[in-house]
Scaffold this active site. Structure first.
Site, PDB file in Angstrom:
ATOM      1  N   SER A  91       0.830  -1.200   0.000  1.00  0.00           N
ATOM      2  CA  SER A  91       0.000   0.000   0.000  1.00  0.00           C
ATOM      3  C   SER A  91       0.873   1.263   0.000  1.00  0.00           C
ATOM      4  O   SER A  91       1.703   1.436  -0.883  1.00  0.00           O
ATOM      5  CB  SER A  91      -0.954  -0.046   1.199  1.00  0.00           C
ATOM      6  OG  SER A  91      -1.964   0.920   1.102  1.00  0.00           O
TER       7      SER A  91
ATOM      8  N   ASP B 281      -5.923  -3.698  -2.116  1.00  0.00           N
ATOM      9  CA  ASP B 281      -4.818  -3.358  -1.219  1.00  0.00           C
ATOM     10  C   ASP B 281      -4.040  -4.600  -0.779  1.00  0.00           C
ATOM     11  O   ASP B 281      -4.615  -5.589  -0.330  1.00  0.00           O
ATOM     12  CB  ASP B 281      -5.387  -2.643   0.010  1.00  0.00           C
ATOM     13  CG  ASP B 281      -4.321  -1.972   0.843  1.00  0.00           C
ATOM     14  OD1 ASP B 281      -3.543  -2.695   1.492  1.00  0.00           O
ATOM     15  OD2 ASP B 281      -4.261  -0.730   0.851  1.00  0.00           O
TER      16      ASP B 281
END
Length: 332
Positions: free
Chosen positions: A56, A199
């Site tokens: 991320s 993610d």
């Protein structure tokens, strides 16, 4: 009080020249702490790593570190991630993305905000950068390697940052994804044109075990949580609150349960590593002020300074192995 740098026990039987990995944890705006650590290292041209794995916000930080763009990540976090266009909860009620990653990454194509992918590719050389993402269909973690093409690299960063509920179904990477970009060639072959990626923190929140499996025996992990953290990260707490308040999105809650279990597994690995592994965790020496989203400018400035201090403290503790990089040379 110095920044806490935890070295895992049982670090004997190390090979003569072990591969060294750098892992950058996610955490939304808390990634500004990581940005501070890496900025401190860029001040000293410090980069002794063989393998980089980012999740991320961590993948964005590692990219700007490899691009040698000191201060870049701090500027984007304090600027773009606080812009009213980036985060609007009301957009979710209209079926749109709550977090507008498309706008965010489009802004990084502008001249004054451009990531220097050419320098990043050159400084990476024959080393390996892996950007984590979670396949929305099979929910497995994928460790994706950018080709060096700016558009491709940017799409991988977007996928690694696409939180469920906040960015709907995720990012469609096919046909970008090839066998060299996946953690296993047979997994790449199984992908369909309909696959979306979310993610990386959902399935690989702290990929220390992956670094070890890829041959790293010294693993440095930049953490974006406080030292007393156990399982649930700041962004999970925020996302759980938002999803629960909305009264729907049960799949999002399933992802959170998966994330928590994956995190617990990695914390167990860190606490009880193999005998030939050395794991160094870099934490802030004070409680971080920033959050996943909605942090004040003062809080972000404070956490970046904590990161600078932690990065400089790390260099003081490991000065004997200081490995400086030289400026990349470009072919004329």
């Amino acid at each position: 009080m110095k920044s806490q740098i935890n070295v895992a026990p049982h670090t004997f039987n190390k090979p003569m020249h072990p591969k060294t990995a750098l892992i950058a944890e996610g955490g939304g705006q808390r990634g500004i702490f990581t940005a501070g650590v890496l900025d401190a290292w860029l001040e000293q041209n410090y980069d002794p790593f063989d393998l980089f794995i980012g999740t991320s916000a961590g993948s964005q930080n590692l990219t700007s570190y490899l691009a040698r763009q000191k201060g870049y990540a701090k500027r984007l976090i304090r600027g773009l991630s606080r812009h009213k266009r980036f985060f609007q909860l009301g957009r979710g009620l209209m079926g749109k993305h709550i977090v507008d990653l498309d706008w965010y990454f489009e802004k990084t194509t502008e001249v004054n905000r451009a990531l220097d992918f050419k320098t990043a590719k050159n400084s990476l050389g024959d080393r390996e950068l892996l950007i984590t993402a979670t396949n929305a269909r099979d929910r497995k973690p994928y460790y994706l390697s950018p080709t060096g093409d700016g558009k491709h690299w940017r799409e991988l960063l977007k996928a690694s940052s696409a939180l469920p509920f906040l960015y709907k179904q995720g990012v469609q990477l096919t046909p970008w994804l090839g066998s060299k970009a996946a953690n296993e060639a047979h997994l790449a072959a199984e992908q369909s044109n309909e696959d979306f990626y979310l993610d990386g923190g959902l399935a690989a929140p702290l990929p220390v075990r992956e670094a070890y499996n890829r041959g790293a025996r010294k693993i440095v992990v930049i953490r974006t949580v406080d030292t007393d953290f156990q399982a649930e990260s700041a962004w999970v707490q925020k996302l759980r609150t938002l999803a629960s308040a909305s009264g729907y999105c049960p799949k999002t809650l399933d992802y959170l349960l998966q994330h928590e279990q994956a995190y617990l597994d990695e914390l167990e690995f860190i606490a009880n590593p193999p005998d030939d592994a050395e794991i160094i965790q870099i934490f802030a020496n004070e409680k971080l002020h920033s959050k996943l989203l909605g942090s004040s400018n003062d809080d972000l400035r404070f956490d970046h300074k904590l990161g600078l201090k932690a990065g400089r403290d790390y260099l003081k503790n490991y000065h004997t192995e200081l490995n400086r990089f030289s400026e990349p040379q470009y072919a004329m």
